[in-house]
Design an enzyme around this catalytic site. Structure first.
Site: not given
Ligand code: NAD
Length: 264
Positions: A146, A159
């Site tokens: 991130s 985080y």
């Molecule tokens: P999201 O909430 O849409 O998806 C998260 C996924 O992780 C889901 O499939 C959920 O079921 C799964 N998950 C959560 N806890 C879990 C566990 N204990 N075991 C197995 N699966 C689990 O979120 P997203 O925004 O798509 O995030 C995905 C990644 O991207 C994360 O690592 C997040 O930190 C990173 N990220 C997101 C953003 C953003 O702005 N959305 C920015 C930077 C980084």
């Protein structure tokens, strides 16, 4: 970016029932990879997604519901992939959660969960999958970090600590993989409009008595001069790039897509 070299490869994408992970899973399936999905959600919705992805792209798609906070389940995820789809070629460490609170009131259980899912799961996944990749002299480890792996925001102590950890872990694994045919790199997205971010937008809207649309605009404006969310498809494109031959000399580094957030 079509890359026929990915056809027939086996990819695990953790946290691929939603958001960024789901888009990455689709992108690898579209390149002809057989994909192991993982993440939480209603069984019928996951089954529909799995079947739809397999049918659309003519690849094999399996699902394992490993809880990424549990090391034994992570090892079992890799073992089941090996048994059902073949030896893992690509591991995308993507599952993640968020909690927003000042450190004095940050629940210790949330700290433990975020460190386990957003950081330690990546260690355990790599430990299980790397020997398989090294044996084939080819592999791609892609860690979804991130902008919070590079800079901080208040109220996100766990985080930010976890994502900085991912950037550091990526460098070490990259060094250890040098000359093995395996690469380990990270992607650092800025804001991507997924359920993880929508929750933060909704909480701000409620707190400030404004619409969700206004809260989303404010959230972006605080950090990103480009005033646009990065899309899940754009992050998936970066993952495909890191898996491609073009990126074979990228090792232990990060790709940033953050609308100018960290350029300031
Ligand atoms: P999201 O909430 O849409 O998806 C998260 C996924 O992780 C889901 O499939 C959920 O079921 C799964 N998950 C959560 N806890 C879990 C566990 N204990 N075991 C197995 N699966 C689990 O979120 P997203 O925004 O798509 O995030 C995905 C990644 O991207 C994360 O690592 C997040 O930190 C990173 N990220 C997101 C953003 C953003 O702005 N959305 C920015 C930077 C980084």
């Amino acid at each position: 970016m079509a890359s026929s070299s990915l056809k027939g490869k086996v990819a695990i994408v953790t946290g691929s029932t939603s958001g960024i992970g789901l888009a990455i899973a689709y992108a690898f399936a579209a390149e002809g990879c057989n994909v192991m999905l993982n993440g939480f959600g209603p069984a019928d919705a996951i089954a529909k997604e799995r079947e739809g992805m397999a049918a659309k792209h003519g690849v094999r798609v399996e699902y394992n519901g490993a809880d990424m906070s549990k090391p034994a389940e992570i090892a079992a995820l890799v073992a089941e992939t090996n048994a059902k789809l073949g030896s893992v070629d690509i591991l995308v460490n993507n599952a993640g959660i968020q909690h927003v609170a000042p450190i004095e009131s940050f629940p210790a259980a949330k700290w433990d969960a975020i460190i386990a899912i957003n950081l330690s799961a990546t260690f355990h996944g790599i430990q299980a999958a790397l020997p398989l990749m090294k044996a084939k002299k080819w592999g791609r480890i892609i860690n979804i970090a991130s902008t919070h792996g590079l800079v901080a925001s208040a109220q996100k102590v766990a985080y930010v600590a976890a994502k900085h950890g991912i950037v550091g872990l990526t460098k070490v694994v990259g060094m250890e993989c040098a000359d093995t045919g395996v690469t380990c790199n990270a992607i650092c997205p800025g804001w991507v409009l997924t359920p993880l971010v929508q929750m933060q937008i909704d909480a701000r809207a409620k707190e400030q008595g404004i619409s969700s649309e206004q809260a989303a605009r404010n959230l972006i404006a605080e950090k990103q001069p480009q005033l646009q969310f990065t899309t899940t498809e754009q992050i998936a494109g970066l993952a495909l790039f890191l898996a491609s031959d073009t990126a074979s000399n990228m090792q232990g580094t990060q790709l940033v897509s953050d609308g100018g957030w960290t350029a300031q």
